[in-house]
Design an enzyme around this catalytic site. Sequence first.
Site, mmCIF file in Angstrom:
data_model
loop_
_atom_site.group_PDB
_atom_site.id
_atom_site.type_symbol
_atom_site.label_atom_id
_atom_site.label_comp_id
_atom_site.label_asym_id
_atom_site.label_seq_id
_atom_site.Cartn_x
_atom_site.Cartn_y
_atom_site.Cartn_z
ATOM 1 C CG ASN A 10 -1.885 1.068 1.265
ATOM 2 O OD1 ASN A 10 -1.529 2.180 0.905
ATOM 3 N ND2 ASN A 10 -3.104 0.812 1.682
ATOM 4 C CG HIS A 13 0.740 6.209 4.645
ATOM 5 N ND1 HIS A 13 -0.168 7.207 4.925
ATOM 6 C CD2 HIS A 13 0.166 5.050 5.034
ATOM 7 C CE1 HIS A 13 -1.242 6.666 5.486
ATOM 8 N NE2 HIS A 13 -1.071 5.359 5.560
ATOM 9 C CG HIS A 46 -8.129 4.247 0.756
ATOM 10 N ND1 HIS A 46 -8.327 4.117 2.108
ATOM 11 C CD2 HIS A 46 -9.326 4.623 0.244
ATOM 12 C CE1 HIS A 46 -9.588 4.395 2.400
ATOM 13 N NE2 HIS A 46 -10.212 4.716 1.286
ATOM 14 N NE ARG A 48 -9.208 8.391 4.129
ATOM 15 C CZ ARG A 48 -9.412 7.480 5.080
ATOM 16 N NH1 ARG A 48 -8.608 6.452 5.206
ATOM 17 N NH2 ARG A 48 -10.411 7.608 5.916
ATOM 18 N NE ARG A 52 -7.385 11.415 5.148
ATOM 19 C CZ ARG A 52 -7.978 10.854 6.213
ATOM 20 N NH1 ARG A 52 -7.274 10.038 6.989
ATOM 21 N NH2 ARG A 52 -9.228 11.097 6.525
ATOM 22 C CD GLU A 73 -6.853 -0.088 0.826
ATOM 23 O OE1 GLU A 73 -6.991 0.969 1.472
ATOM 24 O OE2 GLU A 73 -6.057 -0.960 1.148
ATOM 25 C CB THR A 104 -9.479 1.895 6.828
ATOM 26 O OG1 THR A 104 -9.114 2.696 5.702
ATOM 27 C CG2 THR A 104 -10.859 1.311 6.617
ATOM 28 C CD GLU A 154 -7.075 -6.132 2.860
ATOM 29 O OE1 GLU A 154 -7.185 -5.966 1.626
ATOM 30 O OE2 GLU A 154 -6.332 -5.440 3.572
ATOM 31 C CG HIS A 193 -5.416 -1.646 9.520
ATOM 32 N ND1 HIS A 193 -5.762 -0.603 8.699
ATOM 33 C CD2 HIS A 193 -5.196 -1.116 10.730
ATOM 34 C CE1 HIS A 193 -5.774 0.515 9.383
ATOM 35 N NE2 HIS A 193 -5.431 0.237 10.623
HETATM 36 N N1 PXP Z 1 -5.814 -3.046 3.740
HETATM 37 C C1 PXP Z 1 -6.772 -2.105 3.773
HETATM 38 C C2 PXP Z 1 -8.112 -2.450 3.226
HETATM 39 C C3 PXP Z 1 -6.513 -0.825 4.304
HETATM 40 O O1 PXP Z 1 -7.480 0.104 4.323
HETATM 41 C C4 PXP Z 1 -5.222 -0.536 4.779
HETATM 42 C C5 PXP Z 1 -4.924 0.798 5.354
HETATM 43 O O2 PXP Z 1 -5.177 1.784 4.472
HETATM 44 C C6 PXP Z 1 -4.246 -1.542 4.686
HETATM 45 C C7 PXP Z 1 -4.582 -2.800 4.192
HETATM 46 C C8 PXP Z 1 -2.836 -1.305 5.089
HETATM 47 O O3 PXP Z 1 -2.735 -0.995 6.436
HETATM 48 P P1 PXP Z 1 -1.390 -0.431 7.002
HETATM 49 O O4 PXP Z 1 -1.117 0.840 6.299
HETATM 50 O O5 PXP Z 1 -1.658 -0.283 8.449
HETATM 51 O O6 PXP Z 1 -0.333 -1.470 6.703
#
Ligand code: PXP
Length: 242
Positions: A10, A13, A46, A48, A52, A73, A104, A154, A193
Amino acid sequence: MTQRLRLGVNIDHVATIRNARGGDHPDPVRAAEIVARCGGDGITAHLREDRRHIRDDDLARIQAATDLPLNLEMAATDEMLEIALRHRPHAACIVPERREERTTEGGLDAAGQHNRLAPIVSRLADAGIRVSLFIAPEERQIEAALLLGAPVVELHTGEYAHATGEQVEGELRRLADMAALAAKNGIEPHAGHGLTYDNVLAVAAIPQLAELNIGHYLVGEAVFVGLEAAVVRMRELMDLAR
Ligand code: PXP
């Protein structure tokens, strides 16, 4: 032998850091290219509602830059559905979204929102997009996913990641039981997550899980060791667990 566990990275960030200054650097597309080179199996992003981190134009740029499957996402809104249908990512993971949350924080209430989700799931599926529902590891949510015809769930690992002491075992059991229940019903279970080098092993050892999606920790580690080294290390730990 258990199947290979895929790693979806992901890259949100990277865009968070970019947006802190409003320019083009660091570019999440460059992150996607690095992930593709160093053993990642997919890119997760994602979009959003408040943009952001990932922005609309990032999606097409990510899709153009790598052949890795894109897992978009998205909240269950008409706007996001329209964007998903336009971009046609490999997969769409429907997540709950509240503007004020930092990330999330909980799973999607697939059981309580059946009527809202059903047309969105079917329109995505009709477009050939693999639909995933980001749910808490609860039986009623798996049943709801089944009812909605989602091919993937998921499982939200946030409760596990935040658990301490004896709670950890309980949360892990919940994830293992719900991964098994999903698989038994023909739904492919993924998880994600809050996963880190320290807590990933036990989750990766759950044999039915086919994919982990990991973001914040990898981007954080990348600040110190680089994204490639962070992804390679996470991959090693996941392989060690299988
Ligand atoms: N999976 C989903 C569906 C998420 O929304 C997120 C966070 O945006 C993640 C995985 C990844 O989580 P993390 O950034 O905490 O590793």
